[in-house]
Write an enzyme that holds these catalytic residues in place. Structure first.
Site, PDB file in Angstrom:
ATOM      1  N   GLY A   1       0.775  -1.243   0.000  1.00  0.00           N
ATOM      2  CA  GLY A   1       0.000   0.000   0.000  1.00  0.00           C
ATOM      3  C   GLY A   1       0.803   1.288   0.000  1.00  0.00           C
TER       4      GLY A   1
ATOM      5  N   ASN B   1       1.657   2.997  -2.593  1.00  0.00           N
ATOM      6  CA  ASN B   1       0.966   3.912  -3.522  1.00  0.00           C
ATOM      7  C   ASN B   1      -0.302   4.470  -2.895  1.00  0.00           C
ATOM      8  OD1 ASN B   1       2.039   4.199  -6.447  1.00  0.00           O
ATOM      9  ND2 ASN B   1       2.484   2.081  -5.881  1.00  0.00           N
TER      10      ASN B   1
ATOM     11  N   ASN C   1      -6.084   1.549 -13.008  1.00  0.00           N
ATOM     12  CA  ASN C   1      -5.050   0.736 -12.360  1.00  0.00           C
ATOM     13  C   ASN C   1      -3.683   1.262 -12.761  1.00  0.00           C
ATOM     14  OD1 ASN C   1      -3.896  -1.558 -10.994  1.00  0.00           O
ATOM     15  ND2 ASN C   1      -3.577  -2.513 -12.993  1.00  0.00           N
TER      16      ASN C   1
ATOM     17  N   HIS D   1       0.198  -0.241 -13.521  1.00  0.00           N
ATOM     18  CA  HIS D   1       0.979  -1.470 -13.719  1.00  0.00           C
ATOM     19  C   HIS D   1       2.458  -1.086 -13.792  1.00  0.00           C
ATOM     20  CE1 HIS D   1       1.607  -5.617 -14.829  1.00  0.00           C
ATOM     21  NE2 HIS D   1       2.494  -5.195 -15.710  1.00  0.00           N
TER      22      HIS D   1
END
Ligand code: GRF
Length: 189
Positions: free
Chosen positions: A12, A14, A102, A104
């Site tokens: 976590g 980010n 999202n 990646h």
């Protein structure tokens, strides 16, 4: 006020970075952090940041609508995935059409898809002797890492870089760009 829910399965960092970025923002609130793992460190971080959390099982997520109802009850406008490892079910994609993104840790379409997450991505990049890698922020659809790309940023992979070193560089890019891209997306809602 736009409300964000962050979904994360792991550390976590980010999620924390995003929450700190928006902390004193009057137009954006991190409404809640959701996780499929009851022992994910992201839950600890959320607690320290005084953000409400919800954890859920596979059954809750795929065979019921409790998670969606929770989001709707809280007035969540936008969903941010940050290290969340499960596919988003169709009913949630429909409810939040175009409003789930999202990040990646590679330059998609390379090094994406099922099983390509965390250090596995950076190991594959180093093994293939890539000279650059980076981040991809993308819309979420029913397949892993295949939604439309919103933003990419690159960093070099140097001779002798280990997967750990590459991971560090990529994380730096994530911290630098993900919050700003989210902010821009929210302006368009
Ligand atoms: C990040 O590298 C992100 O790109 C990927 O999962 C990782 C999550 O790291 N989707 P953290 O949990 O935010 O530290």
């Amino acid at each position: 006020m736009k409300k964000i829910a962050i979904f994360a399965s792991g550390a976590g960092s980010n999620a924390q970075n995003i929450a700190e970025y928006f902390r004193n923002n009057e137009r954006v609130k991190i409404e809640c952090v959701l996780s499929n793992k009851t022992d994910a460190y992201v839950l600890e971080r959320a607690k320290n940041l005084e953000i409400d959390t919800l954890t859920f099982s596979r059954d809750d997520f795929y065979n019921g609508k409790n998670v969606l109802h929770f989001l709707q009850l809280r007035g969540v406008d936008f969903i941010v995935l940050a290290g969340f490892l499960w596919l988003i079910p169709g009913y949630m994609l429909d409810a939040y059409n175009g409003r789930i993104i999202n990040i990646h840790p590679a330059l998609l379409p390379k090094y994406g898809g099922k099983g390509m997450y965390g250090m596995k991505v950076h190991q594959a990049v180093v093994a293939a002797h890539e000279i650059e890698t980076g981040i991809t922020i993308h819309h979420v659809n029913a397949k892993y890492d295949e939604g439309d790309i919103i933003f990419q940023a690159k960093c070099p992979v140097l001779d002798g870089d280990t997967p750990e070193m590459v991971a560090q560089k990529v994380h730096r890019l994530e911290y630098e760009y993900y919050p700003g891209v989210i902010e821009k997306m929210l302006e368009k809602l």
